[in-house]
Design a protein around this motif. Structure first.
Motif, short mmCIF file in Angstrom:
data_model
loop_
_atom_site.label_atom_id
_atom_site.label_comp_id
_atom_site.label_asym_id
_atom_site.label_seq_id
_atom_site.Cartn_x
_atom_site.Cartn_y
_atom_site.Cartn_z
N ALA A 38 1.00 -1.29 -0.07
CA ALA A 38 0.13 0.04 0.04
C ALA A 38 0.76 1.26 0.01
O ALA A 38 0.49 2.20 -0.55
N LEU A 39 1.92 1.28 0.72
CA LEU A 39 2.71 2.35 0.80
C LEU A 39 3.57 2.60 -0.53
O LEU A 39 3.62 3.84 -0.96
N ILE A 40 3.97 1.52 -1.30
CA ILE A 40 4.54 1.72 -2.63
C ILE A 40 3.77 2.26 -3.60
O ILE A 40 4.04 3.29 -4.37
N LEU A 41 2.42 1.62 -3.38
CA LEU A 41 1.41 1.99 -4.41
C LEU A 41 0.93 3.50 -4.10
O LEU A 41 0.66 4.35 -5.11
N ALA A 42 0.99 4.02 -2.91
CA ALA A 42 0.38 5.51 -2.52
C ALA A 42 1.52 6.54 -3.18
O ALA A 42 1.41 7.38 -3.64
N GLY A 43 2.89 5.94 -3.27
CA GLY A 43 3.93 6.74 -3.67
C GLY A 43 3.58 6.89 -5.15
O GLY A 43 3.79 7.99 -5.52
N ALA A 44 3.57 5.82 -5.72
CA ALA A 44 3.28 5.75 -7.30
C ALA A 44 1.84 6.82 -7.42
O ALA A 44 2.03 7.38 -8.68
N CYS A 45 0.91 6.60 -6.81
CA CYS A 45 -0.23 7.37 -7.05
C CYS A 45 -0.18 9.02 -6.79
O CYS A 45 -0.51 9.78 -7.68
N ASP A 46 0.87 9.26 -5.68
CA ASP A 46 1.15 10.68 -5.65
C ASP A 46 1.93 11.26 -6.73
O ASP A 46 2.06 12.33 -6.89
N ARG A 47 2.79 10.32 -7.18
CA ARG A 47 3.45 10.96 -8.34
C ARG A 47 2.97 10.99 -9.76
O ARG A 47 3.49 11.15 -10.78
N GLY A 48 1.47 10.39 -9.94
CA GLY A 48 0.68 10.38 -10.97
C GLY A 48 1.05 9.27 -11.93
O GLY A 48 0.67 9.23 -13.05
N LYS A 49 1.77 8.18 -11.37
CA LYS A 49 2.00 7.03 -12.31
C LYS A 49 0.92 6.19 -12.24
O LYS A 49 0.78 5.10 -13.23
N ILE A 50 0.00 6.04 -11.30
CA ILE A 50 -1.27 5.12 -11.17
C ILE A 50 -2.50 6.08 -11.00
O ILE A 50 -2.24 7.16 -10.24
N PRO A 51 -3.74 5.80 -11.12
CA PRO A 51 -4.84 6.89 -11.08
C PRO A 51 -5.21 6.79 -9.65
O PRO A 51 -5.85 7.65 -9.03
N SER A 52 -5.24 5.81 -8.97
CA SER A 52 -5.49 5.62 -7.78
C SER A 52 -4.87 4.37 -6.83
O SER A 52 -4.33 3.46 -7.73
N ASN A 53 -5.14 4.30 -5.54
CA ASN A 53 -4.30 3.09 -4.76
C ASN A 53 -5.19 2.25 -4.50
O ASN A 53 -6.14 2.27 -3.51
N PRO A 54 -5.32 1.09 -5.29
CA PRO A 54 -6.18 -0.12 -4.84
C PRO A 54 -5.99 -0.77 -3.63
O PRO A 54 -6.73 -1.49 -2.96
N CYS A 55 -4.85 -0.51 -2.85
CA CYS A 55 -4.49 -1.07 -1.45
C CYS A 55 -4.81 -0.06 -0.36
O CYS A 55 -4.67 -0.62 0.65
N GLU A 56 -5.62 1.00 -0.50
CA GLU A 56 -5.62 2.13 0.80
C GLU A 56 -6.87 1.44 1.41
O GLU A 56 -7.77 0.85 1.00
N ARG A 57 -6.74 1.65 2.87
CA ARG A 57 -7.51 1.22 3.90
C ARG A 57 -7.83 -0.12 3.75
O ARG A 57 -9.11 -0.55 3.76
N PRO A 58 -7.18 -1.19 3.91
CA PRO A 58 -7.65 -2.47 3.59
C PRO A 58 -8.13 -3.37 4.88
O PRO A 58 -8.73 -4.20 4.62
N GLY A 59 -7.73 -2.72 6.01
CA GLY A 59 -8.32 -3.28 7.13
C GLY A 59 -7.13 -4.32 7.64
O GLY A 59 -6.12 -4.54 6.96
N ARG A 60 -7.44 -4.98 8.94
CA ARG A 60 -6.31 -5.61 9.56
C ARG A 60 -6.80 -7.06 9.69
O ARG A 60 -8.14 -7.35 9.85
N ARG A 61 -6.15 -8.01 9.63
CA ARG A 61 -6.51 -9.25 9.81
C ARG A 61 -6.03 -9.81 11.28
O ARG A 61 -6.66 -10.61 11.86
#
Length: 79
Positions: A38-61
């Protein structure tokens, strides 16, 4: 996975399914691995590499408390 595939709404379900599968072995490890992704994808989202982060707020197991170990009568009295 190609970056273009991250725009597909179904990809979140795939990531969550993987999180569940990892959780069968160790819930805590599954949460850690998913948080890192989720952190890696958040960085990509912040830099405009991906449109949204599909892993944000996943919940905990993993849900755990060590309060019963730390706060016992024997451990709280002076030695």
């Amino acid at each position: 996975m190609p970056l273009k595939a991250l725009a597909d709404p179904r990809v979140r379900g795939e990531f969550l399914d993987r999180h569940d599968r990892l959780g069968l072995k160790s819930k805590r490890s599954a949460d850690h691995a998913f948080s890192v992704l989720a952190l890696i994808l958040a960085g990509a989202c912040d830099r405009g590499k991906i449109p949204s982060n599909p892993c944000e707020r996943p919940g905990r197991r993993y849900r755990g408390s060590r309060a019963d170990i730390v706060w016992t009568e024997a451990r709280s009295s002076p030695s």
